[in-house]
Design an enzyme around this catalytic site. Sequence first.
Site, mmCIF file in Angstrom:
data_model
loop_
_atom_site.group_PDB
_atom_site.id
_atom_site.type_symbol
_atom_site.label_atom_id
_atom_site.label_comp_id
_atom_site.label_asym_id
_atom_site.label_seq_id
_atom_site.Cartn_x
_atom_site.Cartn_y
_atom_site.Cartn_z
ATOM 1 N N CYS A 240 -0.464 4.066 2.245
ATOM 2 C CA CYS A 240 -0.224 3.811 3.672
ATOM 3 C C CYS A 240 1.217 4.081 4.074
ATOM 4 O O CYS A 240 1.484 4.655 5.129
ATOM 5 C CB CYS A 240 -0.543 2.351 4.011
ATOM 6 S SG CYS A 240 -2.158 1.765 3.507
ATOM 7 N N ASP A 241 2.160 3.640 3.252
ATOM 8 C CA ASP A 241 3.543 3.535 3.699
ATOM 9 C C ASP A 241 4.569 4.387 2.964
ATOM 10 O O ASP A 241 5.759 4.327 3.282
ATOM 11 C CB ASP A 241 3.981 2.062 3.623
ATOM 12 C CG ASP A 241 3.175 1.180 4.556
ATOM 13 O OD1 ASP A 241 2.659 1.694 5.560
ATOM 14 O OD2 ASP A 241 3.059 -0.035 4.289
ATOM 15 N N CYS B 37 0.835 -1.199 0.000
ATOM 16 C CA CYS B 37 0.000 0.000 0.000
ATOM 17 C C CYS B 37 0.871 1.252 0.000
ATOM 18 O O CYS B 37 1.443 1.614 1.043
ATOM 19 C CB CYS B 37 -0.924 -0.002 1.212
ATOM 20 S SG CYS B 37 -1.971 1.472 1.325
#
Length: 315
Positions: A138-139, A135
């Site tokens: 997300c990261d 992701c």
Amino acid sequence: MSKIYDVVILGAGPAGLAAGLYAGRARMSVLIVEKGKDGGQIAITDEIENYPGQIVEGESGPSLIARMTEQCEKFGVERVTDVINDVVLEGDVKKLISAKGEYCGKTLIIATGAFARPIGCKGEKEFMGKGVSYCATCDANFFEDFEVYVVGGGDSAVEEAMYLTKFARKVTIIHRRDELRAAKSIQEKAFKNPKLHFMWDTVVEEVGGDGILSEMTVKNVKTGELTKIVADEEDGMFGVFGFIGTLPSTKIFEGKGLELDERGYIPTDDNMKTNIPGVFAAGDVRVKSLRQVVTAAADGAIATTQCEKYINEME
């Protein structure tokens, strides 16, 4: 006959736990059924920075989920750990069936989630959340000014790779073919991006490192040649993002009257309603454009309020 709950929730990720919290606060009888640990995909995320109102510095997936679980318990949500092997979705009472028995509800919220299709290399599982991610949204922040590798060649892989160039020093797409599968318009943008590089005819064989991802072995599928990639000494690590698709956890619902799209995801309307009255879907398992903790939690809240409305209209 088993107790008939107002709401039965299948899955204890962010969507299922948010649904449970809202149901408990509404004084509805609610049961969450989960086959394993709470959290779903977020449980393997080491750090979270994009959850609104986050109150803990260095929040991790497990710590966020632990607080969600505690909230559900506070409001009387019942829990059971079990593996469901059959379902009955039609009729006034929805049933989840396991080897232990049946769990019945006037309404059902499906929050079984989805999981990233694994890269398929040695060491992948051990380094999930420690350099291996699925992701970018997300990261990406965790890899600012680092080197990053993206596995895949479709629309999603190339788009996510371009997104990562906003953060990473260098992004290399690793693709098993000698050309991308992404749409031509996306490819044109990618090839113009100076921070984006390509490793053709290549697959990842193994990832490794001392607690954090810093080594990777790749294989040329045409020559069979193996190449070991080691993180820059100053960096000490790099990131590997897998974007070769996600798989919804919906196999148990096949042939049960529930509409699924061609990939197995559950179509819903804005109120999380499926094609079956009294059955709702929330979180990553449903057809949607963004799969994040915040959208899953919102789905769960909406689904529960719709369950309450459905029950009131039926009585």
